[in-house]
Design an enzyme around this catalytic site. Sequence first.
Site, mmCIF file in Angstrom:
data_model
loop_
_atom_site.group_PDB
_atom_site.id
_atom_site.type_symbol
_atom_site.label_atom_id
_atom_site.label_comp_id
_atom_site.label_asym_id
_atom_site.label_seq_id
_atom_site.Cartn_x
_atom_site.Cartn_y
_atom_site.Cartn_z
ATOM 1 N N HIS A 28 0.878 -1.176 0.000
ATOM 2 C CA HIS A 28 0.000 0.000 0.000
ATOM 3 C C HIS A 28 0.919 1.230 0.000
ATOM 4 O O HIS A 28 2.029 1.186 0.552
ATOM 5 C CB HIS A 28 -0.832 -0.044 1.291
ATOM 6 C CG HIS A 28 -1.897 0.986 1.405
ATOM 7 N ND1 HIS A 28 -1.631 2.284 1.767
ATOM 8 C CD2 HIS A 28 -3.239 0.911 1.230
ATOM 9 C CE1 HIS A 28 -2.775 2.960 1.814
ATOM 10 N NE2 HIS A 28 -3.762 2.158 1.485
ATOM 11 N N GLN B 62 -4.630 -5.220 6.824
ATOM 12 C CA GLN B 62 -5.702 -6.035 6.238
ATOM 13 C C GLN B 62 -5.852 -7.377 6.923
ATOM 14 O O GLN B 62 -6.923 -7.981 6.896
ATOM 15 C CB GLN B 62 -5.431 -6.263 4.739
ATOM 16 C CG GLN B 62 -5.526 -5.024 3.895
ATOM 17 C CD GLN B 62 -6.938 -4.449 3.857
ATOM 18 O OE1 GLN B 62 -7.933 -5.148 4.057
ATOM 19 N NE2 GLN B 62 -7.044 -3.149 3.609
ATOM 20 N N LYS C 292 -10.295 -1.096 10.384
ATOM 21 C CA LYS C 292 -10.344 -2.233 9.448
ATOM 22 C C LYS C 292 -10.766 -3.513 10.161
ATOM 23 O O LYS C 292 -10.921 -4.542 9.523
ATOM 24 C CB LYS C 292 -8.971 -2.460 8.817
ATOM 25 C CG LYS C 292 -8.352 -1.232 8.182
ATOM 26 C CD LYS C 292 -8.383 -1.297 6.700
ATOM 27 C CE LYS C 292 -7.504 -0.221 6.094
ATOM 28 N NZ LYS C 292 -8.082 0.341 4.904
ATOM 29 N N CYS D 83 -4.575 2.416 -3.854
ATOM 30 C CA CYS D 83 -3.318 2.869 -3.229
ATOM 31 C C CYS D 83 -2.217 1.836 -3.444
ATOM 32 O O CYS D 83 -1.416 1.558 -2.536
ATOM 33 C CB CYS D 83 -3.498 3.140 -1.744
ATOM 34 S SG CYS D 83 -4.663 4.429 -1.394
ATOM 35 N N ASP E 253 3.042 -4.892 7.977
ATOM 36 C CA ASP E 253 1.839 -4.068 7.903
ATOM 37 C C ASP E 253 0.636 -5.018 8.001
ATOM 38 O O ASP E 253 0.301 -5.706 7.033
ATOM 39 C CB ASP E 253 1.845 -3.294 6.569
ATOM 40 C CG ASP E 253 0.566 -2.499 6.358
ATOM 41 O OD1 ASP E 253 -0.330 -2.555 7.229
ATOM 42 O OD2 ASP E 253 0.462 -1.824 5.318
HETATM 43 N N1 PLP Z 1 -1.709 -0.626 4.752
HETATM 44 C C1 PLP Z 1 -2.654 -1.348 4.122
HETATM 45 C C2 PLP Z 1 -2.325 -2.723 3.629
HETATM 46 C C3 PLP Z 1 -3.923 -0.806 3.937
HETATM 47 O O1 PLP Z 1 -4.854 -1.523 3.308
HETATM 48 C C4 PLP Z 1 -4.189 0.496 4.408
HETATM 49 C C5 PLP Z 1 -5.496 1.113 4.155
HETATM 50 O O2 PLP Z 1 -6.228 0.745 3.292
HETATM 51 C C6 PLP Z 1 -3.173 1.191 5.073
HETATM 52 C C7 PLP Z 1 -1.951 0.598 5.219
HETATM 53 C C8 PLP Z 1 -3.421 2.558 5.614
HETATM 54 O O3 PLP Z 1 -4.381 2.504 6.612
HETATM 55 P P1 PLP Z 1 -5.004 3.850 7.213
HETATM 56 O O4 PLP Z 1 -5.539 4.618 6.063
HETATM 57 O O5 PLP Z 1 -6.072 3.375 8.136
HETATM 58 O O6 PLP Z 1 -3.904 4.559 7.913
#
Ligand code: PLP
Length: 544
Positions: A120, A195, A218, A360, A192
């Site tokens: 992401h 998800q 999430k 993203c 990370d």
């Molecule tokens: N990392 C992953 C894999 C994500 O799917 C997302 C959000 O969709 C993020 C990071 C960023 O999360 P946030 O927008 O809640 O900070």
Amino acid sequence: MFDPIYFKSQFPLFDHSENQSLVYLDNAATTQKPQCVIDAIVDFYTKANGNANRSSHRLARVATNLLEKARLQAAEFIGAESKNTIVFTSGATESLNIIANGFRDKLSSGDEIILSLVEHHANIVPWQEVCHSSNAKLVFAEINLNNVKSLVNKKTKIISVTAASNALGLVTDLNSLREIKKQYPDIIIVLDGSQLVAHKPVDIKSWPCDFFVCSAHKFYGPTGVGLLYGRESLLSCLLPLKFGGEMIDNVELHKSYYVTGPERFEGGTSPLSAIAALSACFDFWSKQDRAQMVQYENLLTGYLYEKINKLCDKYPEIYLVGDKKSNIGIATLASNQYSMADIGFWLDEENIAVRVGNHCAQPLFRSLNVRSVLRISLAAYNTREDIDKCVSSFEGFLRENSQPYLLPKEKGYFDVSLLDYRELYGLNNWQHRYKKIMQWGSLLPSRPRLRSEENLVVGCESFLWLSGEKKEGKYYFWVDSDSAVVKGLAAVILCRVFGEKKETILAIDFQQYFLDLGLEKHLSQSRVNGVNAILKSVFDYAER
Ligand code: PLP
């Protein structure tokens, strides 16, 4: 047996009169919230609102206890060794920024940071920034870390990868990271988990990672709060990202000393009501049978792929990007013929929420040579019926749009001058108008020469290029876009102004025009932004 219907009954959004026919399949963007999480926010403000870690009164103590209780729950939830490893942040993005920035002064020229192609943007951009200032280098591993071991060498300082992809749903195989950590214990591993958390239990103690991040929204929690797990010894020597109250040990006039615990990264007042809701969310999770939930979601993912595969067999113009193996419940579709924005719009009209775009994850889709995808993402409250409705509506779009629109012979070459907006007034419902707009979009010819940076209209959901010309005091316009809906919406505007003089263009009340067409209530905010961007371009031309 896990009961999705009972599970769903705890989420009041689905009971609301506006949402009763809603099919929500955009869970990777954000999940819905159970009643107990929503109640906790109101409870906090009605019973316990004070500022944590400050003041000496009862409410301040209640708020502090709540914060520390949530920290302990968070540690237990992800299997961390102690609550001192848990930092509250605003979400995964902030967590990743804290980690990347924390290593800024520890990296030097030639050091390497390994990310993967599926990351992401939140796990790419902060590292790019750090590399710019430290001259360290980013190296990208393939999807699912197939080649990661071969990329590791003495210069590798950090590996930061997703635990499950938001774009494809693939769960990362941790074995290669385990082997790397064994061989190179000093390499810092960041996972990370944004998800993953809603779909698989996490056990940090047995995982090969030094840092782990996620966002509460999430996994059925509130927005505005996320977690950063870090090994205690590492947290205490990372440079904080925010400076101010709460994170200091001692402030002198020209120098300050920061605490070494998680508060080091929590400068300022914490989002206490969100943390109260997060605490309720952990209570909610503690009542679920995770093994049964995982089993149910795996079956549902299998069903989703079965249905989508059948659809792809019937309509070879669409295809799946990704795989159902080790998948958290995400199916991602692309097409070389259809615009995914058009299909997303069609599904939205039938109250089916999915996500369209690049999620993203631009580097991933660029590497796969895919411009735009449509993502269906599941949660435990989804059912086979949701999937059936979505796939059947998707098929409805493909059926309706399988034949290219044919031009009436006498019209020959087509441009906006041949469109008459009064045709739209003659159609008595939105579905028919929508079809007409799509038809207009499909009829307008592709204009590759228009596709330049200067003609790009910024603010549209899909790429849209617009160009205008003034001849003998009158204005003429041309558009192009991959999306028939976006092109059609542009045509709705342009057919009113094509060949008109400046005074006429400036006098048109477009708000009233859209109201009369019944368009306003069918446009999402991003489409309204796109329409405004087209109008702005038109007015800019007319002002020239
Ligand atoms: N990392 C992953 C894999 C994500 O799917 C997302 C959000 O969709 C993020 C990071 C960023 O999360 P946030 O927008 O809640 O900070």
